[in-house]
Scaffold this motif. Structure first.
Motif, short mmCIF file in Angstrom:
data_model
loop_
_atom_site.label_atom_id
_atom_site.label_comp_id
_atom_site.label_asym_id
_atom_site.label_seq_id
_atom_site.Cartn_x
_atom_site.Cartn_y
_atom_site.Cartn_z
N SER A 23 40.83 19.89 3.87
CA SER A 23 39.62 19.95 3.15
C SER A 23 39.84 19.09 1.92
O SER A 23 38.28 18.84 1.26
N LYS A 24 40.43 18.73 1.97
CA LYS A 24 41.15 17.69 0.78
C LYS A 24 40.85 16.32 0.36
O LYS A 24 41.31 15.92 1.87
N VAL A 25 40.42 15.78 0.03
CA VAL A 25 40.00 14.78 0.43
C VAL A 25 40.97 13.84 -0.56
O VAL A 25 41.00 14.15 -2.00
N ASP A 29 42.15 9.29 1.23
CA ASP A 29 41.45 9.13 2.32
C ASP A 29 39.97 8.64 2.35
O ASP A 29 38.96 9.04 1.45
N LYS A 31 35.91 11.07 3.63
CA LYS A 31 35.27 12.07 4.57
C LYS A 31 34.19 12.05 5.16
O LYS A 31 33.07 10.84 4.80
N GLU A 73 31.90 11.09 1.67
CA GLU A 73 32.95 10.96 0.13
C GLU A 73 34.46 10.41 0.31
O GLU A 73 34.81 9.69 1.34
N GLY A 75 38.61 9.06 -1.92
CA GLY A 75 38.90 9.21 -2.61
C GLY A 75 38.89 7.90 -3.21
O GLY A 75 38.37 6.91 -3.52
N TYR A 127 32.96 17.65 10.41
CA TYR A 127 33.69 16.40 9.01
C TYR A 127 34.51 16.32 9.51
O TYR A 127 35.74 17.83 9.71
N ILE A 129 38.11 13.95 7.67
CA ILE A 129 38.94 13.67 6.29
C ILE A 129 40.57 12.76 7.13
O ILE A 129 40.77 12.91 7.72
N HIS A 130 40.18 11.24 6.75
CA HIS A 130 40.69 10.14 7.54
C HIS A 130 41.46 9.54 6.16
O HIS A 130 40.69 8.96 5.99
#
Ligand SMILES: [Zn+2]
Length: 345
Positions: A23-25, A29, A31, A73, A75, A127, A129-130
């Protein structure tokens, strides 16, 4: 963080349940709220067989890698994407400082991490994150359904790039599955004047042949070599794209190709195949291979946005997320008229 996802527990055992996902952006990254996910042959194969080659499902894994959605979201270092952008994602993430990446061959970086390839989770979850570097903004006129098909189309486009198509080239595609159709469309959009698609199943061929420039040969009824001879005055096609993965497709495959032509191996046969190198060499046929894709997602989106490539007719049916298991059962049936099944989140 726990999130709902379509989880492959083990062979033939799927569940829609909560699972721990990152779950950490990170600073580089984004979201993404997932909108649409296509079901790929590889997802289905993990479901029905639990493995592909040396990749074995040993722990529960979230499926899905053909996805599009909206950024929620970004980064701290991300400059080219913003919240609200509609995007699609390239599912393989290489080490950008690797030797392969520096050479522009990031798809063959041995350390590449790829969605829904064990032990990496896929994206059938609300969701993900990438890295922003592997997330592509959609032109306004490209739908989420089309954008979720950029991934399989990218394989066809990679094949067209590797073939080095020249204007007016002729081509054969062996195998009318989703990737074969993608290769045919990519070849036409890249300058081929006509493409002959071969398969054993009439329903699949009929879908391919709806596209202008594509003609179909059912090899149960007609010899592909005869069709190629008739279409090219005996010279042979400039390019053969092998997209069936059948070792038998290689029987006298060089007979289809003109002197100086090209063979692009896309399908991955389970067993080694026999190839008559002397006959291949006598025509100086160039052999190319394809492993996923590199540097083609932006080109694929441009082709779709400009109308050069129309993938919309290839979506056979769309299922809601809560019917994902039914969608996979349907995909595992392998109905000949189904090209791409998609799941809408
Ligand atoms: Zn795929």
């Amino acid at each position: 963080m726990k999130a709902k996802a379509l989880v492959l527990e083990k062979v033939r055992d799927l569940s829609l349940r909560e699972i721990d996902l990152p779950s950490k952006v990170g600073p580089d990254d984004v979201k993404i709220k997932i909108d649409t996910v296509g079901i790929c042959g590889s997802d289905v194969h993990y479901y029905t067989h639990g493995r592909i080659g040396s990749f074995v499902v040993r722990e529960p894994m979230v499926l899905g890698h053909e996805a599009a959605g909206t950024i929620t979201e970004v980064g701290a270092n991300v400059r080219d994407l913003k919240v609200g952008d509609r995007v699609c994602m390239e599912p393989g993430v290489p080490d950008l400082s690797s030797r392969a990446s520096k050479l522009g061959l990031y798809n063959v970086d041995p350390s590449v991490v790829f969605w829904a390839t064990p032990p990496v989770h896929g994206v059938l979850t609300p969701y993900v994150i990438h890295p922003a570097a592997f997330t592509y903004k959609l032109p306004d006129n490209v739908t989420f359904a089309e954008a979720a098909m950029v991934e399989p189309f990218a394989v066809g486009l990679q094949a067209a790039v590797k073939a080095q198509i020249k204007p007016g080239d002729t081509a054969v595609v062996t195998g009318a599955g989703p990737i074969g159709i993608m290769a045919a469309l990519a070849a036409l959009a890249s300058g081929c004047s006509r493409v002959i698609v071969s398969d054993l199943v009439d329903e699949k061929l009929a879908i391919a042949a709806r596209y202008p420039g594509v003609s179909a040969v059912n090899i149960k009824k007609e010899k592909l070599a005869d069709a190629v001879k008739a279409a090219t005055d005996g010279w042979g096609v400039d390019v053969v794209f092998e997209a069936s993965g059948s070792p038998r497709a290689y029987d006298d495959i060089q007979g289809l190709i003109c002197p100086g032509g090209c063979l692009v191996a896309i399908g991955m046969p389970i067993e080694p195949v026999k190839l008559d190198i002397s006959s291949v060499a006598a025509k100086e046929i160039r052999i190319e291979t394809v492993f996923r894709y590199a540097n083609v997602f932006d080109r694929a989106l441009a082709m779709i946005a400009s109308g050069k490539v129309d993938l919309k007719p290839l979506v056979s049916e769309t299922f809601p997320f809560d019917q994902s298991i039914a969608a996979f059962e349907r995909a595992a049936e392998g109905r000949p008229r189904d090209v791409k099944l998609q799941i809408k989140m």
